[in-house]
Design an enzyme around this catalytic site. Structure first.
Site, mmCIF file in Angstrom:
data_model
loop_
_atom_site.group_PDB
_atom_site.id
_atom_site.type_symbol
_atom_site.label_atom_id
_atom_site.label_comp_id
_atom_site.label_asym_id
_atom_site.label_seq_id
_atom_site.Cartn_x
_atom_site.Cartn_y
_atom_site.Cartn_z
ATOM 1 N N GLY A 106 30.079 72.060 -3.010
ATOM 2 C CA GLY A 106 30.548 71.714 -1.489
ATOM 3 C C GLY A 106 29.493 70.924 -0.923
ATOM 4 O O GLY A 106 30.423 69.857 -0.167
ATOM 5 N N CYS A 107 28.396 70.733 -1.236
ATOM 6 C CA CYS A 107 27.437 69.793 -0.678
ATOM 7 C C CYS A 107 28.022 68.478 -1.232
ATOM 8 O O CYS A 107 27.585 67.416 -0.496
ATOM 9 C CB CYS A 107 26.099 70.215 -0.856
ATOM 10 S SG CYS A 107 25.662 71.834 -0.083
ATOM 11 N N THR A 108 28.238 68.464 -2.619
ATOM 12 C CA THR A 108 28.595 67.161 -3.319
ATOM 13 C C THR A 108 29.510 66.652 -2.524
ATOM 14 O O THR A 108 29.718 65.309 -2.535
ATOM 15 C CB THR A 108 28.426 67.486 -4.801
ATOM 16 O OG1 THR A 108 27.122 67.993 -5.071
ATOM 17 C CG2 THR A 108 28.795 66.246 -5.573
#
Length: 147
Positions: free
Chosen positions: A37-39
């Protein structure tokens, strides 16, 4: 929260970032480098970077990861913006983004994915908390360009 708390924190590229500093800033908090998700979120902000810059806004990411982790994450995904390292949760606590979350059935303390748009004088123009990644960078860009 109406006003950005004043802070200075270490960031990638050997920088110290101080807010407020006279610039329109999109400050986004994310849980961890190199997670799916952060990527995806970082890549979405990366892909909209030119449009944000054209609107006079800079992007700054914040997580508890080390500067070394941030430098690797930034290089791996060619992120054109700086990432603040906040292992002591100083900046996270100023913005009240630390929350208890359920992960695989266990309660863990972590960063609630949040974004703040801060004007040059330190006024928080808009905040998103507990957000979903798909479409978020575009929503923030639409807000920034509509003001």
């Amino acid at each position: 929260m109406d006003t950005c708390p004043t802070f200075t924190a270490p960031a990638t590229s050997g920088q110290q970032i101080t807010l407020p500093d006279g610039q329109l800033t999109v400050l986004y908090f994310y849980p961890k480098d190199n997670t799916p998700g952060c990527t995806t979120e970082a890549q979405a902000f990366r892909d909209q970077h030119v449009a944000f810059a054209a609107a006079g806004a800079r992007i700054v990411g914040v997580s508890r990861d080390s500067l070394k982790s941030h430098e690797n994450f930034k290089a791996k995904f060619e992120l054109p913006f700086e990432l603040i390292s906040d292992p002591e949760e100083t900046v996270c606590n100023l913005f009240a983004v630390m929350k208890l979350k359920n992960m695989y059935g266990k309660q863990v303390r972590g960063i609630e994915r949040s974004t703040f748009v801060i004007d040059g004088a330190g006024k928080i123009l808009r905040e998103w908390r507990g957000l979903k990644v798909p479409g978020h960078a575009e929503e923030v860009l639409a807000f920034v360009t509509s003001r």
